[in-house]
Design a protein around this motif. Structure first.
Motif, PDB file in Angstrom:
ATOM      1  N   LYS A  34       1.998  -9.060 -14.757  1.00 28.68           N
ATOM      2  CA  LYS A  34       0.548  -8.813 -14.681  1.00 28.68           C
ATOM      3  C   LYS A  34      -0.104  -9.719 -13.647  1.00 28.68           C
ATOM      4  O   LYS A  34      -1.005  -9.298 -12.915  1.00 28.68           O
ATOM      5  N   ARG A  35       0.345 -10.977 -13.590  1.00 29.63           N
ATOM      6  CA  ARG A  35      -0.218 -11.910 -12.613  1.00 29.63           C
ATOM      7  C   ARG A  35       0.076 -11.466 -11.186  1.00 29.63           C
ATOM      8  O   ARG A  35      -0.791 -11.504 -10.310  1.00 29.63           O
ATOM      9  N   ARG A  38      -1.326  -7.207 -10.590  1.00 28.69           N
ATOM     10  CA  ARG A  38      -2.488  -6.807 -11.379  1.00 28.69           C
ATOM     11  C   ARG A  38      -3.062  -5.452 -10.933  1.00 28.69           C
ATOM     12  O   ARG A  38      -3.453  -4.635 -11.753  1.00 28.69           O
ATOM     13  N   GLU A  39      -3.080  -5.229  -9.635  1.00 26.29           N
ATOM     14  CA  GLU A  39      -3.697  -3.995  -9.132  1.00 26.29           C
ATOM     15  C   GLU A  39      -2.917  -2.734  -9.492  1.00 26.29           C
ATOM     16  O   GLU A  39      -3.446  -1.626  -9.426  1.00 26.29           O
ATOM     17  N   MET A  41      -1.327  -2.320 -12.524  1.00 26.81           N
ATOM     18  CA  MET A  41      -1.072  -2.233 -13.955  1.00 26.81           C
ATOM     19  C   MET A  41      -1.711  -1.026 -14.638  1.00 26.81           C
ATOM     20  O   MET A  41      -1.115  -0.391 -15.499  1.00 26.81           O
TER      21      MET A  41
END
Length: 259
Positions: A34-35, A38-39, A41
């Motif tokens: 996720k880190r 993120r874009e 997900m």
């Protein structure tokens, strides 16, 4: 001194032969994924945009080999996929690999897929083979921790990063990853290139993004496994697949300072 060396070698041999390997634990990657991505997900329609492979570290050998088990993403088959890999973290060469594709194991007469649909069942069925190969390569089973991209060891700090070179895909006209390069930097030692994955010569490629998730340290040496991931386009678009890529890094040599 010779007697001591022989005694150590004998003890290591006995330990390796006696080593038993239980089903490895899954190493959670969700926060790191996720880190880093993120874009990717969540799609605009609020559906999952990225599904990552599941990762199960097994252990290290004293001479730089790393063993791990991972589960590729099942996109539309409804089948179980799994690979067990023993990889040399000095050269990145895969020394042995077991691949399981439930779809290819389907009974041609009945159409039934094999009952092994998780790591527990597949490990139990192949425990003898897995143990033989892991012992052959001197793998010592142990728990692993996913460290961040930055590591402190031996009085030095190290940071792993990935660089991405984009290019236009001739089939769709959109931007894809041509090259994904793994780098390791230490303020005191400099920087070194660990490996480059080159997709530019492939006939078809679907890599949309790539990045570094973290590091796993060997308990025996000044060596790490750098855990990277490539975002590869899903068969019909999102959700896309997060495919694990692993390279090794010696923390003591190979660095160069910028001129």
């Amino acid at each position: 001194m010779l007697r001591l060396a022989l005694a150590f070698a004998l003890a290591f041999t006995v330990t390796s032969q006696a080593q038993t390997y239980s089903v490895p634990r899954k190493l959670p990657l969700e926060r790191a994924v996720k880190r880093e991505f993120r874009e990717w997900m969540i799609t605009p329609a609020r559906y999952p945009g990225l599904v990552a492979e599941q990762f199960f570290p097994i252990g290290w050998s004293r001479d730089g080999k790393f063993a791990y088990y991972y589960e590729p993403v099942d996109e539309a088959c409804g089948c179980y996929f799994a690979n067990l890999v023993i990889q040399d973290m000095r050269t990145d060469k895969v020394l042995w690999e077991f691949k399981f594709n439930a779809d290819k194991e389907t009974d041609p007469n009945t159409g039934k897929i094999p009952p092994e649909d998780n790591i527990q069942k597949l490990w139990k069925k192949n425990a003898k083979l897995f143990s033989e190969k892991l012992r052959e390569h001197g793998i010592v089973g142990s728990r692993s921790v996913l460290l961040g991209k930055t590591l402190a060891a031996g009085g030095r700090s190290y940071t792993a990063r990935g660089t991405v070179k984009m290019g236009k895909n001739p089939d769709y006209g959109d931007e894809r990853v041509n090259k994904f390069t793994f780098l390791l930097t230490s303020p005191r030692l400099g920087t070194k290139t660990l490996s480059t994955i080159d997709h530019s010569k492939e006939e078809y490629w679907y890599t949309l993004d790539a990045g570094i998730l973290g590091l796993i340290k060997s308990p025996f040496e000044s060596r790490v496994a750098v855990i990277g991931m490539e975002v590869n386009r899903g068969w019909e678009g999102p959700p896309h697949n997060g495919d694990i890529r692993i390279v090794g890094a010696d923390l003591m040599s190979g660095f160069a300072r910028a001129r």
